[in-house]
Write an enzyme that holds these catalytic residues in place. Structure first.
Site, mmCIF file in Angstrom:
data_model
loop_
_atom_site.group_PDB
_atom_site.id
_atom_site.type_symbol
_atom_site.label_atom_id
_atom_site.label_comp_id
_atom_site.label_asym_id
_atom_site.label_seq_id
_atom_site.Cartn_x
_atom_site.Cartn_y
_atom_site.Cartn_z
ATOM 1 N N TYR A 24 0.833 -1.200 0.000
ATOM 2 C CA TYR A 24 0.000 0.000 0.000
ATOM 3 C C TYR A 24 0.870 1.254 0.000
ATOM 4 C CZ TYR A 24 -3.395 3.542 1.358
ATOM 5 O OH TYR A 24 -4.163 4.682 1.392
ATOM 6 N N SER A 106 -2.216 13.546 8.546
ATOM 7 C CA SER A 106 -3.157 13.276 7.465
ATOM 8 C C SER A 106 -4.600 13.281 7.961
ATOM 9 C CB SER A 106 -2.842 11.911 6.848
ATOM 10 O OG SER A 106 -3.864 11.481 5.977
ATOM 11 N N GLN A 127 -3.271 18.160 7.215
ATOM 12 C CA GLN A 127 -3.678 18.004 5.816
ATOM 13 C C GLN A 127 -5.151 17.673 5.736
ATOM 14 O OE1 GLN A 127 -4.405 14.623 4.631
ATOM 15 N NE2 GLN A 127 -5.014 15.310 2.606
ATOM 16 N N TYR A 129 -8.520 17.028 2.847
ATOM 17 C CA TYR A 129 -9.053 16.875 1.496
ATOM 18 C C TYR A 129 -10.302 17.741 1.341
ATOM 19 C CZ TYR A 129 -6.237 12.582 1.111
ATOM 20 O OH TYR A 129 -5.218 11.674 1.071
ATOM 21 N N THR A 155 -4.939 19.041 0.084
ATOM 22 C CA THR A 155 -4.618 18.140 -1.027
ATOM 23 C C THR A 155 -5.723 18.214 -2.068
ATOM 24 O OG1 THR A 155 -3.364 16.649 0.406
ATOM 25 C CG2 THR A 155 -4.159 15.749 -1.680
ATOM 26 N N LYS A 251 -1.701 21.457 -2.112
ATOM 27 C CA LYS A 251 -0.823 20.318 -2.444
ATOM 28 C C LYS A 251 -1.375 19.555 -3.647
ATOM 29 C CE LYS A 251 1.240 16.189 -0.283
ATOM 30 N NZ LYS A 251 0.754 15.151 -1.227
ATOM 31 N N HIS A 275 1.487 13.235 -6.041
ATOM 32 C CA HIS A 275 0.977 12.298 -5.029
ATOM 33 C C HIS A 275 1.841 11.035 -4.968
ATOM 34 C CE1 HIS A 275 -2.785 12.268 -2.527
ATOM 35 N NE2 HIS A 275 -2.329 11.066 -2.263
ATOM 36 N N ARG A 278 0.861 8.072 -7.146
ATOM 37 C CA ARG A 278 -0.257 7.240 -6.715
ATOM 38 C C ARG A 278 -1.595 7.656 -7.317
ATOM 39 N NH1 ARG A 278 0.568 4.229 -2.212
ATOM 40 N NH2 ARG A 278 -1.417 4.697 -1.177
#
Length: 381
Positions: A24, A106, A127, A129, A155, A251, A275, A278
């Site tokens: 992962y 995160s 961070q 989203y 992000t 980001k 990223h 990814r």
């Protein structure tokens, strides 16, 4: 193979981790061409050696967002860090704090904001989203403020999850994934005891706090898929810019036009990033994208960069290409998985030493003196 401390820690992490966790963090999207290019393009950039420059006094310190960093490095946000070592976000944050650099938590961390922030001596970054559930976003911002978070990292290159085929093969996702993960854990008894048993709870701490009930690994992929929002645009960030009064970093920038849009938006910084390979395979490596972006917006906001950085030499290369600071992702996760906080501390010390050697032998006494003059231009820089 590119030999570095990160390479050694990667091998140790592979030995210690259940395969679904190793792959992962180690994998990328599609055929993983961009993942490979991130490392290879950066390692292939030649430094310009200079000698007899009286390098007796040398400093790695830099200023970013009104903070003094012991070196121009921060730990990047990495989801599920707490699955790689017992309460891994706390261990990594402690190593970063002791080194005098920022740790970025995160959104999808195992340890919640309220567990990590009190454990360290300097303010951390957070961070976030852009998600369909705006209530979660508002809740996360409020909790980040309350915990003393100084810098928000947004992000924006994940409106949809990338096609990460390794995850289906490894057991991270796909048919019978839970059973496959359990069987793999049995083959890694040291990890199973330290993290599997003693590292509980294994849930997404920030999301569970908001939802009021555990959101575990089994819910992870489904929750992300249901909440990422392909309709996002700059206007969706406007209320956050009004709400968040600290530094805000965007980001996931790979194009100069997007960097210019970030300036217009009023961002305090950007992260030049794909990223870690990814998301969209086949895009430019960060090292190749960075110079044009720096030419477009240098001096108008802070330029950070990630993807492919494994050594102190890589840090110097990224700075020479136009970054002000870099983010370490996989490199610190490999070290964390292999040896916990001590591994991350050792990696950061080695990066410090590697940077010093590179600076002495390129004639840069300070971070500000690292520039494209530090590179051999005829090799395509």
């Amino acid at each position: 193979m590119i030999i570095s401390a990160s390479t050694d820690y990667r091998a140790a992490a592979q030995r210690r981790l259940p395969p679904f966790l190793f792959h992962y963090i180690d994998g990328g999207a599609y055929a993983e061409y961009t993942l490979k290019r991130n490392v290879e393009d950066l390692a292939g950039i030649a430094l310009r050696q200079r000698v007899l420059k009286n390098m007796a006094e040398l400093s790695l310190e830099t200023r970013l967002f009104n903070e003094t960093l012991a070196m121009p490095v921060a730990l990047a946000p990495v989801g599920l860090t707490g699955m790689y070592a017992r309460r891994g976000e706390v261990q990594a944050a402690k190593a970063a704090s002791a080194k005098g650099i920022p740790f970025t938590l995160s959104t999808v961390s195992v340890c919640p904001i309220e567990e990590v922030a009190p454990a360290i001596d300097r303010p951390m970054w957070f961070q976030l989203y852009v998600l369909k559930d705006r209530g979660f976003m508002k809740n996360a911002l409020e909790r980040a403020k309350a915990a003393g978070v100084t810098t928000l990292v947004f992000t924006v290159d994940m409106p949809v999850p990338g096609a990460r085929y390794r995850d289906a093969h490894s057991g991270m996702s796909g048919p019978n994934a839970a059973l496959r993960r359990m069987l793999q854990a049995v083959t890694r008894p040291a990890w199973a005891l330290d993290v599997g048993l003693l590292g509980k709870p294994h849930d997404l701490g920030n999301i569970s706090t908001y939802r009021g009930h555990p959101t575990g690994l089994a819910d992870y992929i489904g929750w992300l898929g249901a909440n990422f929002d392909p309709s996002i645009s700059w206007k969706d960030l406007e209320w956050i810019r009004d709400y968040w009064d600290g530094p805000m970093v965007i980001k996931g920038i790979l194009d100069p036009e997007d960097a210019k849009d970030a300036v217009k938006f009023g961002a305090d910084g950007i992260v030049v990033s794909n990223h870690g390979g990814r998301q969209l395979d086949g895009v430019l490596s960060s090292a190749r994208a960075l110079p044009a972006i720096a030419d477009a917006v240098k001096g108008e906001l802070a330029i950070l960069a990630d993807s492919g950085i494994r050594t102190g030499l890589d840090v110097v290369r990224m700075l020479a290409l136009g970054a002000d600071t870099v983010l370490l992702g996989r490199a610190f996760i490999y070290a964390l998985a292999a040896a916990g906080q001590a591994g991350v501390s050792n990696l950061l010390d080695l990066i410090d030493k590697e940077m010093r050697v590179a600076m002495v032998l390129t004639g840069a006494r300070s971070i500000a003196e690292i520039s494209r003059d530090s590179l051999v231009r005829e090799l395509g820089v």
